[in-house]
Design a protein around this motif. Structure first.
Motif, PDB file in Angstrom:
ATOM      1  N   ASP A  88       5.192  -6.687   8.300  1.00 53.04           N
ATOM      2  CA  ASP A  88       4.888  -5.259   8.377  1.00 53.04           C
ATOM      3  C   ASP A  88       5.825  -4.378   7.553  1.00 53.04           C
ATOM      4  N   SER A  89       6.672  -4.991   6.752  1.00 52.87           N
ATOM      5  CA  SER A  89       7.578  -4.183   5.934  1.00 52.87           C
ATOM      6  C   SER A  89       6.847  -3.644   4.706  1.00 52.87           C
ATOM      7  N   ARG A  90       7.381  -2.541   4.148  1.00 48.17           N
ATOM      8  CA  ARG A  90       6.847  -2.037   2.880  1.00 48.17           C
ATOM      9  C   ARG A  90       7.252  -3.041   1.814  1.00 48.17           C
ATOM     10  N   THR A 133     -11.182   6.794  -4.148  1.00 47.59           N
ATOM     11  CA  THR A 133     -10.858   6.515  -2.754  1.00 47.59           C
ATOM     12  C   THR A 133     -11.028   5.017  -2.527  1.00 47.59           C
ATOM     13  N   ARG A 134     -10.018   4.407  -1.956  1.00 48.16           N
ATOM     14  CA  ARG A 134      -9.981   2.962  -1.780  1.00 48.16           C
ATOM     15  C   ARG A 134      -9.875   2.611  -0.311  1.00 48.16           C
ATOM     16  N   ILE A 135     -10.618   1.600   0.087  1.00 51.50           N
ATOM     17  CA  ILE A 135     -10.445   0.999   1.400  1.00 51.50           C
ATOM     18  C   ILE A 135      -9.905  -0.403   1.170  1.00 51.50           C
ATOM     19  N   GLY A 136      -8.766  -0.673   1.775  1.00 58.47           N
ATOM     20  CA  GLY A 136      -8.156  -1.993   1.669  1.00 58.47           C
ATOM     21  C   GLY A 136      -8.319  -2.746   2.981  1.00 58.47           C
ATOM     22  N   HIS A 137      -7.365  -3.598   3.261  1.00 57.76           N
ATOM     23  CA  HIS A 137      -7.440  -4.433   4.468  1.00 57.76           C
ATOM     24  C   HIS A 137      -7.003  -3.704   5.731  1.00 57.76           C
ATOM     25  N   LYS A 139      -3.927  -2.338   6.606  1.00 59.97           N
ATOM     26  CA  LYS A 139      -2.530  -2.376   7.039  1.00 59.97           C
ATOM     27  C   LYS A 139      -1.679  -1.306   6.352  1.00 59.97           C
ATOM     28  N   GLY A 140      -2.211  -0.670   5.308  1.00 61.85           N
ATOM     29  CA  GLY A 140      -1.492   0.401   4.621  1.00 61.85           C
ATOM     30  C   GLY A 140      -0.402  -0.058   3.681  1.00 61.85           C
ATOM     31  N   HIS A 141      -0.362  -1.356   3.373  1.00 61.41           N
ATOM     32  CA  HIS A 141       0.719  -1.866   2.524  1.00 61.41           C
ATOM     33  C   HIS A 141       0.736  -1.210   1.150  1.00 61.41           C
ATOM     34  N   TYR A 142      -0.414  -1.142   0.494  1.00 60.47           N
ATOM     35  CA  TYR A 142      -0.442  -0.539  -0.842  1.00 60.47           C
ATOM     36  C   TYR A 142      -0.199   0.959  -0.785  1.00 60.47           C
ATOM     37  N   ASP A 143      -0.738   1.638   0.207  1.00 61.24           N
ATOM     38  CA  ASP A 143      -0.500   3.080   0.317  1.00 61.24           C
ATOM     39  C   ASP A 143       0.996   3.367   0.445  1.00 61.24           C
ATOM     40  N   ARG A 144       1.699   2.625   1.285  1.00 66.60           N
ATOM     41  CA  ARG A 144       3.146   2.840   1.467  1.00 66.60           C
ATOM     42  C   ARG A 144       3.931   2.469   0.214  1.00 66.60           C
TER      43      ARG A 144
END
Length: 194
Positions: A88-90, A133-137, A139-144
Motif C-alpha cells: 500500500d505504499s506510494r 479520465t482513467r479508471i485503474g485497478h 488502489k490509487g497507486h498511479y494517482d498518488r
C-alpha cells in the motif's frame, strides 16, 4: 466502446472494463497480440524522442505491453519501473531492469536501483475516456505516484496505453484526486487529451 451509463459507479465500470480487457486479450492469437503491441510501439515512439527518462510498467497478463516500445528507445534514454516497498505504499520509479517480485507479484527493479523522475510515464489502465479520465485497478497507486511526481516540480507527460476496446467515447466519472492523462495510445490511434 459502449460502457455503462456515466452515472454508474466506478466499481461497476471497473468490473466491466476488466471483463472487456480480459476477454479481448484472450481473443488474440499470440501472433496478433505481438503485431498489435508492435503497432502500439510505432504509434507511441515518435512522442518519446525527447524523453530522457521514461516511466514504464511490466504488464499484467491481459494488459497491453509497453515492452516492445521500450526495446526501440535510444540507448541514452533511461527506463524506470514502479518499485513498491510495501503493497500500500506510494511507489517510486527505479531504473530497470525489473527482475524482482514486487509485493503484488509483478516484476520490479531491485531496491538498490536508482530512483528516477520520469519525463514521460506510460500508464496502464482498465478504462479511459477521450478526455483523459482513467479508471485503474482502484488502489490509487498511479494517482498518488503521479501527484507526487508533479508536486516535485518536474514536468511529466502521461500516456495511457490501452487496447482499442478500453477507450470509452462516453465520459467516465472522476474523483478530485484522479490524475488525468495527457494522451492515450492504442494500436490504432494517438488521442491527445490536453
Amino acid at each position: 466502446m459502449a460502457v455503462p451509463s456515466p452515472t454508474a459507479d466506478k466499481s461497476a465500470l471497473r468490473a466491466e472494463g476488466l471483463r472487456r480487457r480480459r476477454d479481448y486479450a484472450a481473443s488474440l492469437t499470440p501472433e496478433l497480440r505481438d503485431t498489435l503491441e508492435r503497432r502500439l510501439a510505432e504509434v507511441v515512439l515518435p512522442h518519446l524522442i525527447h524523453a530522457g527518462i521514461v516511466g514504464a510498467y511490466h504488464p499484467l497478463r491481459d494488459e497491453i505491453s509497453p515492452l516492445p516500445l521500450l526495446s526501440l528507445l535510444d540507448p541514452g534514454q533511461r527506463v524506470g519501473f514502479p518499485w513498491f516497498a510495501e503493497r500500500d505504499s506510494r511507489f517510486l520509479w527505479r531504473e530497470g531492469p525489473a527482475t524482482e517480485a514486487s509485493p503484488w507479484g509483478v516484476l520490479q527493479p531491485a531496491a538498490e536501483a536508482e530512483a528516477l523522475a520520469p519525463h514521460v510515464v506510460l500508464v496502464p489502465l482498465v478504462l479511459a475516456d477521450r478526455c483523459g479520465t482513467r479508471i485503474g485497478h482502484g488502489k490509487g497507486h498511479y494517482d498518488r505516484a503521479l501527484a507526487h511526481l508533479r508536486e516535485s516540480g518536474g514536468p511529466v507527460f502521461t500516456v495511457g496505453l490501452a487496447w482499442d476496446a478500453q477507450v470509452s467515447d462516453a465520459p467516465l466519472p472522476a474523483e478530485p484526486w484522479d490524475m488525468k492523462l495527457d494522451a492515450i495510445a492504442t494500436p490504432k490511434e494517438w488521442i491527445s487529451c490536453g
